[in-house]
Design an enzyme around this catalytic site. Structure first.
Site, PDB file in Angstrom:
ATOM      1  N   LYS A 170     -10.928  -6.696  24.674  1.00 58.10           N
ATOM      2  CA  LYS A 170     -11.484  -7.641  23.698  1.00 58.10           C
ATOM      3  C   LYS A 170     -12.174  -8.816  24.392  1.00 58.10           C
ATOM      4  O   LYS A 170     -13.281  -9.215  24.016  1.00 58.10           O
ATOM      5  CB  LYS A 170     -10.357  -8.161  22.800  1.00 58.10           C
ATOM      6  CG  LYS A 170     -10.691  -9.419  22.003  1.00 58.10           C
ATOM      7  CD  LYS A 170      -9.443  -9.974  21.357  1.00 58.10           C
ATOM      8  CE  LYS A 170      -9.704 -11.281  20.631  1.00 58.10           C
ATOM      9  NZ  LYS A 170     -10.029 -12.395  21.537  1.00 58.10           N
ATOM     10  N   ASN A 171     -11.527  -9.387  25.403  1.00 60.41           N
ATOM     11  CA  ASN A 171     -12.065 -10.582  26.041  1.00 60.41           C
ATOM     12  C   ASN A 171     -13.260 -10.296  26.935  1.00 60.41           C
ATOM     13  O   ASN A 171     -13.871 -11.222  27.463  1.00 60.41           O
ATOM     14  CB  ASN A 171     -10.970 -11.292  26.842  1.00 60.41           C
ATOM     15  CG  ASN A 171      -9.956 -11.964  25.937  1.00 60.41           C
ATOM     16  OD1 ASN A 171     -10.229 -12.213  24.761  1.00 60.41           O
ATOM     17  ND2 ASN A 171      -8.778 -12.233  26.465  1.00 60.41           N
TER      18      ASN A 171
ATOM     19  N   ARG B 211     -13.395 -18.136  18.082  1.00 57.69           N
ATOM     20  CA  ARG B 211     -13.776 -19.113  19.089  1.00 57.69           C
ATOM     21  C   ARG B 211     -14.753 -18.556  20.118  1.00 57.69           C
ATOM     22  O   ARG B 211     -15.609 -19.277  20.625  1.00 57.69           O
ATOM     23  CB  ARG B 211     -12.524 -19.635  19.797  1.00 57.69           C
ATOM     24  CG  ARG B 211     -12.821 -20.746  20.789  1.00 57.69           C
ATOM     25  CD  ARG B 211     -11.574 -21.296  21.444  1.00 57.69           C
ATOM     26  NE  ARG B 211     -11.923 -22.380  22.340  1.00 57.69           N
ATOM     27  CZ  ARG B 211     -12.161 -23.622  21.965  1.00 57.69           C
ATOM     28  NH1 ARG B 211     -12.073 -23.934  20.692  1.00 57.69           N
ATOM     29  NH2 ARG B 211     -12.488 -24.551  22.837  1.00 57.69           N
TER      30      ARG B 211
ATOM     31  N   ASP C 177      -8.044 -18.946  17.088  1.00 57.58           N
ATOM     32  CA  ASP C 177      -6.586 -19.047  17.021  1.00 57.58           C
ATOM     33  C   ASP C 177      -6.131 -20.506  17.035  1.00 57.58           C
ATOM     34  O   ASP C 177      -6.689 -21.340  17.752  1.00 57.58           O
ATOM     35  CB  ASP C 177      -5.946 -18.330  18.212  1.00 57.58           C
ATOM     36  CG  ASP C 177      -5.914 -16.820  18.011  1.00 57.58           C
ATOM     37  OD1 ASP C 177      -5.867 -16.397  16.851  1.00 57.58           O
ATOM     38  OD2 ASP C 177      -5.939 -16.097  19.011  1.00 57.58           O
TER      39      ASP C 177
ATOM     40  N   ASP D 162      -2.065 -15.735  27.721  1.00 59.15           N
ATOM     41  CA  ASP D 162      -1.908 -14.727  26.672  1.00 59.15           C
ATOM     42  C   ASP D 162      -0.728 -13.797  26.923  1.00 59.15           C
ATOM     43  O   ASP D 162      -0.252 -13.131  26.002  1.00 59.15           O
ATOM     44  CB  ASP D 162      -3.190 -13.893  26.541  1.00 59.15           C
ATOM     45  CG  ASP D 162      -4.255 -14.589  25.703  1.00 59.15           C
ATOM     46  OD1 ASP D 162      -3.940 -15.618  25.082  1.00 59.15           O
ATOM     47  OD2 ASP D 162      -5.393 -14.101  25.673  1.00 59.15           O
TER      48      ASP D 162
END
Length: 415
Positions: free
Chosen positions: A22-23, A92, A116, A304
């Protein structure tokens, strides 16, 4: 997905495929703004945040189509250089379109970011870096307004190795005139994946993945076909579930070199992990040992990872201390674990954890992506049923979360 229902049970076993990161993919999608034409991005997770970024690109005039795990993005000759509030507020990562828009279009209007809710995450370093490259940035009606005739390379020293700031400056610098040197750059694998994507587009970037990144600006870039690296955070989630429930797993496509510190710390907890021809193999004892952990920039324990590891340590044998050095206010999920019977006390940026043999199922809430996943992993070691509300947060970062967990033996459903 509004709720996840978890019933504690036996060990996990089998094989599970790790999706694309995802990142990484969100930043690759932002980078398509830099060149006209058709991009193909493979190994893309089908998650809410990918669809939100696709909506953002479409609001600019691009088209984005996800077919299985293949994402096709068509960037037309002209785009609207604006990221509207309703999309940026939801995610974000949208702020990283600012650098590419300034570099390629020369102007940008981007809403201040949301995402978040776990404490203040200012974007000052993003803006300072872009200003150093020559961008004129102002604030008006909740938006960042930016203009740049042509960005110019310079030396930029980041106060902190911020991933987002490094990515924004990097994507702006690839089309800047001259050479840009980014000092104290982030070292995350996702940053290196972005640099590889940009280099394949025709950029000249040296040192990505180290603290010093050098970029020689070019005149033009072109579309590419690229596969996203595996998601180390998803892999960490399955390792956490294993630590809580016990068993043996093969994490297909996971890259152990991206998780050195995590695997070392998991080893201290009693997990056995090793590289496997298909990814990573791991096996857990009946009950893990307590350890102390600290969140640090890569290659340290990622912020995370911390909610996941706190969830595991809540059922460890002995006391632990978890220190959050990155984001204040990220311990909100601890209240949910306490509702499940965990013995955890938060003092400032420390969580003092006294492991208990079993947790107890309870109604709880997911405050953000990793908190939701962490609570679900903790619930694997709870008696009775745990009902996790606001599970849409988990869908933002995990592809087929419940389906994958069920495939390795978890008693889990969603509605």
């Amino acid at each position: 997905m509004q709720r996840i229902l978890v019933r504690g049970g036996g060990p996990l076993s089998g094989r599970v495929a790790i999706s694309g990161a995802k990142n990484s993919v969100l930043k690759l999608m932002a980078a398509t703004v830099l060149a006209e034409g058709t991009f193909t991005i493979r190994n893309v997770p089908d998650i809410t945040d990918v669809r939100l970024m696709a909506e953002l690109l479409e609001a600019m005039g691009c088209t984005a189509t996800l077919d299985g795990d293949v994402l096709t993005i068509v960037r037309p000759a002209e785009i609207t250089p604006e990221a509207p509030y309703e999309l940026v507020e939801a995610m974000r990562a949208s702020i990283v379109v600012l650098g590419p828009l300034l570099a390629r279009v020369g102007r940008a209007r981007v809403s201040l970011p949301g995402g978040d809710d776990f404490g203040q995450r200012p974007i000052d370093m993003h803006l300072d870096g872009l200003r150093r490259l020559g961008a004129d940035l102002t604030f008006e009606h909740g938006y960042i307004e930016g203009r740049a005739e042509r960005l110019r390379g310079t030396r930029i020293v980041l106060e902190y190795p911020s991933v987002g700031a490094t990515e924004n400056v990097l994507m702006a610098a690839v089309l800047a005139e001259g050479t840009t040197v980014i000092e104290n750059a982030a070292k995350e694998p996702e940053l290196a994946d972005l640099a590889a994507f940009l280099n394949r587009m025709g950029a000249t970037i040296i040192g990505a993945g180290s603290s010093t990144v050098t970029v020689d600006g070019v005149e033009h870039l072109h579309p590419v076909d690229h596969a996203v690296i595996p998601d180390r955070l998803e892999a960490a989630t399955f390792l956490t579930g294993l630590a809580v429930a016990g068993g043996e797993l093969v994490l297909e496509q996971a890259r152990p070199e991206h998780m050195d510190m995590l695997m070392h710390k998991m080893g201290d907890m009693g997990l056995r992990t090793s590289a496997h021809p298909d990814g990573v193999w791991a096996a857990a004892p009946e009950r893990i040992r307590a350890v102390d952990i600290n969140s640090l920039p890569y290659p340290g324990i990622a912020t995370d990872y911390l909610p996941l590891m706190v969830a595991a340590l809540s059922v460890a044998d002995g006391p632990s201390i978890a220190t959050e050095n990155i984001f204040g206010g990220r311990f909100r999920y601890v209240d949910e674990l306490v509702r499940m019977g965990a013995d955890i006390r938060v003092e400032h940026h420390y969580a003092l954890i006294r492991g208990v043999p079993r947790l107890s199922g309870a109604p709880v809430k997911a405050h953000d992506i990793r908190a939701g996943a962490a609570i679900a992993m903790a619930a694997l070691g709870a008696d009775g049923e745990t009902v996790i509300a606001d599970a849409q947060h988990v869908a933002r970062g995990y592809d087929r979360f419940v389906e994958k967990m069920r495939s390795i033996g978890a008693d889990m459903d969603a509605d």
